[in-house]
Design a protein around this motif. Structure first.
Motif, PDB file in Angstrom:
ATOM      1  N   GLY A 355       0.821  -1.209   0.000  1.00  0.00           N
ATOM      2  CA  GLY A 355       0.000   0.000   0.000  1.00  0.00           C
ATOM      3  C   GLY A 355       0.853   1.256   0.000  1.00  0.00           C
ATOM      4  O   GLY A 355       0.464   2.287  -0.545  1.00  0.00           O
ATOM      5  N   ALA A 356       2.009   1.188   0.647  1.00  0.00           N
ATOM      6  CA  ALA A 356       2.949   2.310   0.662  1.00  0.00           C
ATOM      7  C   ALA A 356       3.843   2.251  -0.567  1.00  0.00           C
ATOM      8  O   ALA A 356       4.087   1.181  -1.119  1.00  0.00           O
ATOM      9  N   THR A 357       4.336   3.408  -0.979  1.00  0.00           N
ATOM     10  CA  THR A 357       5.318   3.404  -2.060  1.00  0.00           C
ATOM     11  C   THR A 357       6.714   3.273  -1.472  1.00  0.00           C
ATOM     12  O   THR A 357       6.935   3.518  -0.276  1.00  0.00           O
ATOM     13  N   HIS A 358       7.659   2.862  -2.284  1.00  0.00           N
ATOM     14  CA  HIS A 358       9.033   2.630  -1.844  1.00  0.00           C
ATOM     15  C   HIS A 358       9.980   2.971  -2.986  1.00  0.00           C
ATOM     16  O   HIS A 358       9.583   3.053  -4.143  1.00  0.00           O
ATOM     17  N   ASP A 359      11.252   3.119  -2.638  1.00  0.00           N
ATOM     18  CA  ASP A 359      12.259   3.395  -3.668  1.00  0.00           C
ATOM     19  C   ASP A 359      12.298   2.296  -4.722  1.00  0.00           C
ATOM     20  O   ASP A 359      12.609   2.555  -5.887  1.00  0.00           O
ATOM     21  N   ALA A 360      11.961   1.088  -4.326  1.00  0.00           N
ATOM     22  CA  ALA A 360      11.965  -0.035  -5.271  1.00  0.00           C
ATOM     23  C   ALA A 360      11.056   0.214  -6.464  1.00  0.00           C
ATOM     24  O   ALA A 360      11.289  -0.325  -7.548  1.00  0.00           O
ATOM     25  N   ALA A 361      10.029   1.023  -6.279  1.00  0.00           N
ATOM     26  CA  ALA A 361       9.117   1.320  -7.386  1.00  0.00           C
ATOM     27  C   ALA A 361       9.842   2.033  -8.515  1.00  0.00           C
ATOM     28  O   ALA A 361       9.542   1.821  -9.703  1.00  0.00           O
ATOM     29  N   HIS A 362      10.789   2.902  -8.188  1.00  0.00           N
ATOM     30  CA  HIS A 362      11.564   3.601  -9.220  1.00  0.00           C
ATOM     31  C   HIS A 362      12.696   2.731  -9.755  1.00  0.00           C
ATOM     32  O   HIS A 362      12.958   2.709 -10.962  1.00  0.00           O
ATOM     33  N   VAL A 363      13.360   2.011  -8.857  1.00  0.00           N
ATOM     34  CA  VAL A 363      14.488   1.197  -9.284  1.00  0.00           C
ATOM     35  C   VAL A 363      14.030   0.088 -10.229  1.00  0.00           C
ATOM     36  O   VAL A 363      14.795  -0.376 -11.082  1.00  0.00           O
ATOM     37  N   ALA A 364      12.770  -0.317 -10.109  1.00  0.00           N
ATOM     38  CA  ALA A 364      12.229  -1.366 -10.988  1.00  0.00           C
ATOM     39  C   ALA A 364      12.281  -0.972 -12.455  1.00  0.00           C
ATOM     40  O   ALA A 364      12.192  -1.842 -13.336  1.00  0.00           O
ATOM     41  N   ALA A 365      12.424   0.314 -12.740  1.00  0.00           N
ATOM     42  CA  ALA A 365      12.561   0.752 -14.132  1.00  0.00           C
ATOM     43  C   ALA A 365      13.975   0.518 -14.660  1.00  0.00           C
ATOM     44  O   ALA A 365      14.202   0.530 -15.873  1.00  0.00           O
ATOM     45  N   LEU A 366      14.930   0.294 -13.758  1.00  0.00           N
ATOM     46  CA  LEU A 366      16.335   0.124 -14.147  1.00  0.00           C
ATOM     47  C   LEU A 366      16.763  -1.333 -14.192  1.00  0.00           C
ATOM     48  O   LEU A 366      17.730  -1.667 -14.883  1.00  0.00           O
ATOM     49  N   CYS A 367      16.076  -2.197 -13.429  1.00  0.00           N
ATOM     50  CA  CYS A 367      16.493  -3.596 -13.340  1.00  0.00           C
ATOM     51  C   CYS A 367      15.370  -4.411 -12.709  1.00  0.00           C
ATOM     52  O   CYS A 367      14.434  -3.847 -12.139  1.00  0.00           O
ATOM     53  N   PRO A 368      15.433  -5.740 -12.781  1.00  0.00           N
ATOM     54  CA  PRO A 368      14.450  -6.557 -12.069  1.00  0.00           C
ATOM     55  C   PRO A 368      14.501  -6.236 -10.575  1.00  0.00           C
ATOM     56  O   PRO A 368      15.585  -6.094 -10.002  1.00  0.00           O
ATOM     57  N   ALA A 369      13.344  -6.108  -9.944  1.00  0.00           N
ATOM     58  CA  ALA A 369      13.295  -5.684  -8.547  1.00  0.00           C
ATOM     59  C   ALA A 369      12.278  -6.494  -7.766  1.00  0.00           C
ATOM     60  O   ALA A 369      11.358  -7.088  -8.332  1.00  0.00           O
ATOM     61  N   GLY A 370      12.460  -6.503  -6.454  1.00  0.00           N
ATOM     62  CA  GLY A 370      11.517  -7.167  -5.567  1.00  0.00           C
ATOM     63  C   GLY A 370      11.645  -6.630  -4.159  1.00  0.00           C
ATOM     64  O   GLY A 370      12.620  -5.926  -3.836  1.00  0.00           O
ATOM     65  N   MET A 371      10.666  -6.960  -3.318  1.00  0.00           N
ATOM     66  CA  MET A 371      10.666  -6.513  -1.932  1.00  0.00           C
ATOM     67  C   MET A 371      10.231  -7.631  -1.010  1.00  0.00           C
ATOM     68  O   MET A 371       9.434  -8.499  -1.383  1.00  0.00           O
ATOM     69  N   ILE A 372      10.744  -7.563   0.211  1.00  0.00           N
ATOM     70  CA  ILE A 372      10.385  -8.484   1.283  1.00  0.00           C
ATOM     71  C   ILE A 372       9.787  -7.661   2.416  1.00  0.00           C
ATOM     72  O   ILE A 372      10.380  -6.656   2.838  1.00  0.00           O
ATOM     73  N   PHE A 373       8.626  -8.074   2.894  1.00  0.00           N
ATOM     74  CA  PHE A 373       8.007  -7.417   4.040  1.00  0.00           C
ATOM     75  C   PHE A 373       8.101  -8.318   5.271  1.00  0.00           C
ATOM     76  O   PHE A 373       8.047  -9.549   5.157  1.00  0.00           O
TER      77      PHE A 373
END
Length: 413
Positions: A355-373
Motif C-alpha cells: 500500500g505504501a510506495t518505496h524506492d523499489a518502485a523507481h528502481v524497478a525501471a532500471l532492473c528486475p526488482a523485488g521486496m520483502i516485508f
C-alpha cells in the motif's frame, strides 16, 4: 551450503539497529532524521564506516543517493543492489527504512565470509529523501536516479525554512568530508543486475494472518498534489463576514468536495496530510491556504481517472502535481526466489501488494526488482510506536541475505 554457513549474526543486526536509533532519538521513543539534516548525515557516516571496514567503496550521485560497493570494485560489472533509506518522518519510528539498510549491510557481512564462493558485485543503496517529509515529493532520490524526476527541479525544492535540496546536500557532503569520508561519483540511471529491499509492512496483514514473510508482488500507484487557494487578508474584527475572501474557508470547502468525489471510487486511498495558512496570524483573515493531497490505488486506470477528477477543480485553486507513479509489478523471478528462500527456512509467507510506495518502485525501471516485508506490531508506522519484533527482524534479514546470494551467485555455482 548449510544454513549455518549463511546465517545472519543476530546480535550484530539488532545492535546496529539500536545504535542507529540513538541518532536523532526523541524523548517519546521515536526518532527524527530528516533528509540531509545533521542527524541523517551522521547515520550515513556510521553506515559508511561499517561498510568500508568490510572493503566497500563509497559512491554518491548528484541527488545524494549513496552506494557502497562490495566486490570487483574496479570493474564496470553491474551489481546486485540492496538497501533502503535512513531518513524518517518528523516523529518517526526505528524500523522504517533503516531496517532495510542494516539488513543490506548484513548481506555484505555474510558475503565477506564466503571465501569458497565467487559472487557478482553487491552494492548497498541508501536512498536520499525517501520520506519526502522535509522536501516534497516522496522517494525523491530514487525518482531522480531512475530518470523519473528532473535533477534540476529536485535540487531547487526548498524545505519549510527555505533551504534548498542543493544547499542541504552541499552541507551534508561537507560534513562527510570533514569526517574523512570521500565519495566517488556515481552516474544517474546506472546499470544494475537486480534490486531487493527489506521493509516493515506498515500495515496489519502479515501480523493478522501470522505470516512471517510478505512477498511483495506489486506497489500500488500514487499521485501527489500541492494545492494552493488564494484569498485576501483583512482584519478579523473589522471585515464583515459577508464579502470576505477567506482562503482557508475556500480551502475547507474544496477539501470537502474533493473528499466527496474521491470517496465514491472503490478501493481508493486519499489523504490530506499537510495544511499551511498565511499570514498565519490569529487576528488576520487568511490570504493563502495550501494543502497536500496524496492519492493511491493498485490499478492504473482507476488512478488515472482519479487524477482527472481531482484536476477538474483547477478553477478553484492552483494544483501542482508533485509526482505520478503508476502501479509497479515486481519481477516474477525475484518473487519466486524470495518465496523459495522463505520455504527453505521454514517461514510462512504470503504474496502481498504494498500500500505504501518505496524506492523499489523507481528502481524497478532500471532492473528486475523485488521486496520483502516483515510484520510490524499493529501495522503502525510513521509513528514513534512503530515496532518490529527481533525474530521478525532476523527472519526478514535472513531471507534477504539468501535472496541476494542467489541473485549474486556466479553462473554455474
Amino acid at each position: 551450503m548449510s544454513n549455518q554457513e549463511c546465517a545472519v549474526n543476530r546480535a550484530r543486526v539488532l545492535g546496529r539497529l539500536e545504535e542507529i536509533s540513538r541518532i536523532g532519538a526523541l524523548e517519546n521513543g521515536g526518532v527524527c532524521r530528516l533528509a540531509l539534516a545533521p542527524e541523517e548525515t551522521e547515520s550515513r557516516a556510521r553506515l559508511i564506516g561499517w561498510a568500508q571496514a568490510l572493503g566497500c567503496v563509497a559512491y554518491a550521485d548528484a541527488i545524494g543517493n549513496l552506494f557502497l560497493r562490495f566486490g570487483n570494485v574496479g570493474s564496470n560489472e553491474a551489481p546486485v543492489l540492496v538497501g533502503s533509506h535512513l531518513d524518517t518522518q518528523p516523529v518517526g519510528g526505528n524500523f522504517d527504512g533503516v531496517l532495510g539498510v542494516i539488513a543490506a549491510l548484513e548481506c555484505v557481512e555474510v558475503l565477506s565470509s564466503q571465501s569458497d564462493r565467487a559472487f557478482l558485485p553487491v552494492e548497498i543503496a541508501i536512498w536520499c529523501n525517501e520520506e519526502g517529509a522535509r522536501f516534497n515529493p516522496t522517494t525523491m532520490g530514487s525518482a531522480v536516479h531512475a530518470g523519473h524526476f528532473p535533477l534540476a527541479d529536485a535540487l531547487a525544492i526548498t524545505d519549510a525554512g527555505g533551504q534548498s535540496v542543493e544547499a542541504a546536500l552541499r552541507q551534508a557532503t561537507a560534513s562527510l568530508r570533514a569526517a574523512g569520508i570521500s565519495l566517488a561519483p556515481r552516474e544517474l540511471a546506472a546499470k544494475y543486475r537486480a534490486y531487493v529491499e527489506l521493509h516493515i509492512e506498515q500495515g496489519p496483514v502479515l501480523e493478522n494472518e501470522g505470516s512471517a514473510i510478505g512477498v511483495v508482488t506489486d506497489i500500488q500507484g500514487l499521485v501527489q498534489y500541492r494545492v494552493e487557494v488564494s484569498g485576501m487578508a483583512g482584519h478579523a474584527g473589522a471585515v464583515p463576514m459577508e464579502g470576505r475572501q477567506d482562503a482557508l474557508t475556500r480551502a475547507r470547502a474544496l477539501m470537502a468536495d474533493i473528499d466527496k468525489e474521491l470517496a465514491a471510487i472503490d478501493g481508493l486511498r486519499f489523504t490530506i496530510g499537510r495544511i499551511d495558512v498565511a499570514p498565519g496570524s490569529i487576528n488576520t483573515i487568511p490570504a493563502r491556504a495550501e494543502f497536500t493531497l496524496d492519492v493511491r490505488h493498485p490499478e492504473s486506470d482507476v488512478l488515472t481517472r482519479s487524477a482527472e477528477q481531482i484536476e477538474r477543480f483547477r478553477g478553484r485553486a492552483q494544483f501542482t502535481r508533485l509526482i505520478y507513479q503508476a502501479p509497479i509489478p515486481f519481477d516474477p523471478e525475484i518473487v519466486r526466489t524470495i518465496e523459495t528462500v522463505a520455504q527453505h527456512r521454514g517461514l510462512g509467507s504470503r504474496r502481498i501488494v504494498s500500500g505504501a510506495t518505496h524506492d523499489a518502485a523507481h528502481v524497478a525501471a532500471l532492473c528486475p526488482a523485488g521486496m520483502i516485508f516483515v510484520p510490524c506490531r499493529g501495522g503502525i508506522s510513521h509513528n514513534e510506536n512503530e515496532y518490529c519484533a527481533p525474530d521478525h527482524i532476523i527472519h526478514g534479514t535472513q531471507v534477504l541475505v539468501e535472496t541476494v546470494m542467489a541473485l549474486a551467485g556466479e553462473p554455474g555455482q
